[in-house]
Design a protein around this motif. Structure first.
Motif, PDB file in Angstrom:
ATOM      1  N   ARG A 128      38.350  46.272  34.316  1.00 25.34           N
ATOM      2  CA  ARG A 128      39.160  45.728  35.409  1.00 25.34           C
ATOM      3  C   ARG A 128      40.061  46.791  36.049  1.00 25.34           C
ATOM      4  O   ARG A 128      40.509  46.626  37.188  1.00 25.34           O
ATOM      5  CB  ARG A 128      40.014  44.565  34.898  1.00 25.34           C
ATOM      6  N   ARG A 129      40.312  47.877  35.336  1.00 28.65           N
ATOM      7  CA  ARG A 129      41.144  48.936  35.902  1.00 28.65           C
ATOM      8  C   ARG A 129      40.473  49.636  37.083  1.00 28.65           C
ATOM      9  O   ARG A 129      41.116  50.375  37.819  1.00 28.65           O
ATOM     10  CB  ARG A 129      41.489  49.963  34.820  1.00 28.65           C
ATOM     11  N   TYR A 130      39.180  49.391  37.255  1.00 23.35           N
ATOM     12  CA  TYR A 130      38.463  50.009  38.368  1.00 23.35           C
ATOM     13  C   TYR A 130      38.767  49.312  39.700  1.00 23.35           C
ATOM     14  O   TYR A 130      38.476  49.847  40.762  1.00 23.35           O
ATOM     15  CB  TYR A 130      36.951  49.959  38.106  1.00 23.35           C
ATOM     16  N   GLU A 131      39.370  48.144  39.630  1.00 18.14           N
ATOM     17  CA  GLU A 131      39.582  47.330  40.833  1.00 18.14           C
ATOM     18  C   GLU A 131      40.320  48.094  41.919  1.00 18.14           C
ATOM     19  O   GLU A 131      40.028  47.929  43.120  1.00 18.14           O
ATOM     20  CB  GLU A 131      40.366  46.064  40.465  1.00 18.14           C
ATOM     21  N   ALA A 132      41.264  48.954  41.558  1.00 20.04           N
ATOM     22  CA  ALA A 132      42.069  49.664  42.550  1.00 20.04           C
ATOM     23  C   ALA A 132      41.221  50.577  43.433  1.00 20.04           C
ATOM     24  O   ALA A 132      41.585  50.850  44.587  1.00 20.04           O
ATOM     25  CB  ALA A 132      43.154  50.486  41.848  1.00 20.04           C
ATOM     26  N   GLY A 133      40.098  51.040  42.908  1.00 20.15           N
ATOM     27  CA  GLY A 133      39.266  51.944  43.685  1.00 20.15           C
ATOM     28  C   GLY A 133      38.219  51.277  44.544  1.00 20.15           C
ATOM     29  O   GLY A 133      37.538  51.952  45.340  1.00 20.15           O
ATOM     30  N   MET A 134      38.072  49.965  44.438  1.00 20.83           N
ATOM     31  CA  MET A 134      36.995  49.280  45.157  1.00 20.83           C
ATOM     32  C   MET A 134      37.151  49.274  46.677  1.00 20.83           C
ATOM     33  O   MET A 134      36.162  49.426  47.399  1.00 20.83           O
ATOM     34  CB  MET A 134      36.838  47.850  44.647  1.00 20.83           C
ATOM     35  N   PRO A 135      38.352  49.085  47.228  1.00 22.28           N
ATOM     36  CA  PRO A 135      38.444  49.056  48.694  1.00 22.28           C
ATOM     37  C   PRO A 135      37.885  50.309  49.367  1.00 22.28           C
ATOM     38  O   PRO A 135      37.258  50.219  50.425  1.00 22.28           O
ATOM     39  CB  PRO A 135      39.948  48.899  48.942  1.00 22.28           C
ATOM     40  N   SER A 136      38.083  51.474  48.770  1.00 23.76           N
ATOM     41  CA  SER A 136      37.569  52.704  49.377  1.00 23.76           C
ATOM     42  C   SER A 136      36.100  52.933  49.048  1.00 23.76           C
ATOM     43  O   SER A 136      35.368  53.544  49.840  1.00 23.76           O
ATOM     44  CB  SER A 136      38.393  53.910  48.917  1.00 23.76           C
TER      45      SER A 136
END
Length: 383
Positions: A128-136
């Motif tokens: 779930r820590r990967y969520e921050a990178g999804m928009p880009s």
């Protein structure tokens, strides 16, 4: 390989690779380092932490394009170290991959498949820590999934999407509708030349989406329709007949007619695509069971049951296929016993025999949860 050997060997390979003047020698050394990382024992993992920092620094300083196989080495370190060790470096790794992806696209009009898989590996490690990178990352991933004229990049993107879906779970929800639209486009009849392997990867994305967000997945009947179409295609059905069946009977159309003739020649069908459809059905059921009520799948239930019986219970079905069939039908029989009993009452002897075969297989399976799921199947076909 003990740490006292791994550490000096890894450092020597990295030092030699970073100073090599020949591209061929550098590539060979990086490949050897990657193999060493992949085959080292668990006792060597702590020694890989400083190695990750050195490899990442070299990657950042190397310019574009990076040295051959360096991205693969970074992927191997990410996989071996896991989320807690990788998390402090995650933003730098993501930035490096993003830079390579953009540079490769500018030079070749396609995104680099190794970096796409690297992003998937990073997502798998971080969860779930990967969520921050999804928009880009999502615009790149979405475009890569569409790149059917570059099948290797397309396949890499589809595999990466499944890694991301597994990592994010419910947090995938903002991206699911667009992802499903891309998959539907890939599986459309206008893309009939798409390889079976890429089609199977696309089908698995349907299941991964449903597994991640459960009842929040948009248009589950549409997912079932796509799966039914791919099942019919894998069983060598004529496209026109499959389309007519879907139009006539709706999204919950049963596959009984399609399967009856075609399943007699399973050896001529695409096992890879059949396995993908079966797994996607299973993930659809698991996702709905975990997050809501399986009764919401009642409209598409007959098609799921027909396919599972005809494929997983077919003579000669491999053990993995039978195991998935037991898990799929067993979960449905546990949650929807009345509906399953009505189905069994309405089908012929062939489908009943398939369920009995799966129940017998599940009862003897070494896996305890599979044995438990075989119990309601046995009750369904008990005299």
């Amino acid at each position: 390989l003990p740490p006292e050997i791994f550490e000096p060997a890894a450092n020597a390979l990295l030092r030699s690779a970073s100073t090599a003047t020949s591209q061929q020698a550098r590539t060979a050394l990086v490949s050897s380092l990657t193999d060493l990382i992949g085959h080292a024992g668990e006792s060597c993992v702590d020694s890989m932490k400083p190695l990750l920092e050195r490899v990442l620094r070299w990657a950042e300083d190397s310019g574009m394009p990076p040295p051959d196989r360096l991205t693969m080495c970074l992927r191997a370190l990410t996989a071996r170290l896991g989320g807690d060790a990788v998390a402090p470096h995650a933003e730098r790794i993501r930035t490096f991959y993003h830079s390579v992806l953009q540079a490769h696209h500018e030079a070749h009009e396609v995104f680099d498949e190794e970096c796409l898989r690297g992003m998937g590996g990073l997502a798998a490690a971080l969860g779930r820590r990967y969520e921050a990178g999804m928009p880009s990352f999502w615009p790149i991933l979405r475009e890569s999934m569409r790149s059917r004229k570059a099948p290797q990049a397309c396949a890499a993107a589809l595999a990466t999407f499944r890694d991301v879906a597994s990592a994010l779970g419910p947090a995938l929800r903002p991206y699911v509708a667009e992802a499903l639209a891309v998959v539907e486009e890939l599986l459309s009849k206008s893309n009939s030349a798409l390889s079976i392997s890429v089609r199977a990867s696309a089908v698995l994305c349907l299941g991964a989406s449903a597994l991640a967000v459960g009842v929040a997945v948009p248009h589950p009947a549409g997912i079932a329709r796509l799966l039914a179409e791919q099942a019919a295609s894998a069983l060598e059905e004529e496209p026109a007949e499959a389309a007519a069946m879907a139009a006539e009977d709706g999204p919950g159309a049963r596959l009984g007619a399609a399967s009856a003739g075609s399943c007699r020649r399973l050896q001529g069908a695409s096992q890879e695509l059949l396995q993908a459809v079966l797994q996607a059905y299973e993930e659809l059921v698991i996702g709905f069971k975990r997050t809501g009520d399986l009764r919401q799948l009642s409209d598409v239930l007959p098609g799921i049951l027909d396919f599972a019986c005809h494929v997983a219970g077919e003579p000669g079905a491999p053990p993995h296929t039978m195991r998935v069939g037991v898990q799929l039908l067993g979960a449905l029989a546990t949650e929807l016993p009345t509906e399953l009993a009505s189905y069994v009452d309405g089908v012929g002897a062939a489908a009943r025999n398939s369920i009995a075969k799966l129940a017998a297989y599940g009862a003897s399976c070494p896996n305890a949860s599979t044995r438990e799921l075989a119990v309601p199947l046995r009750k369904l076909v008990a005299p």
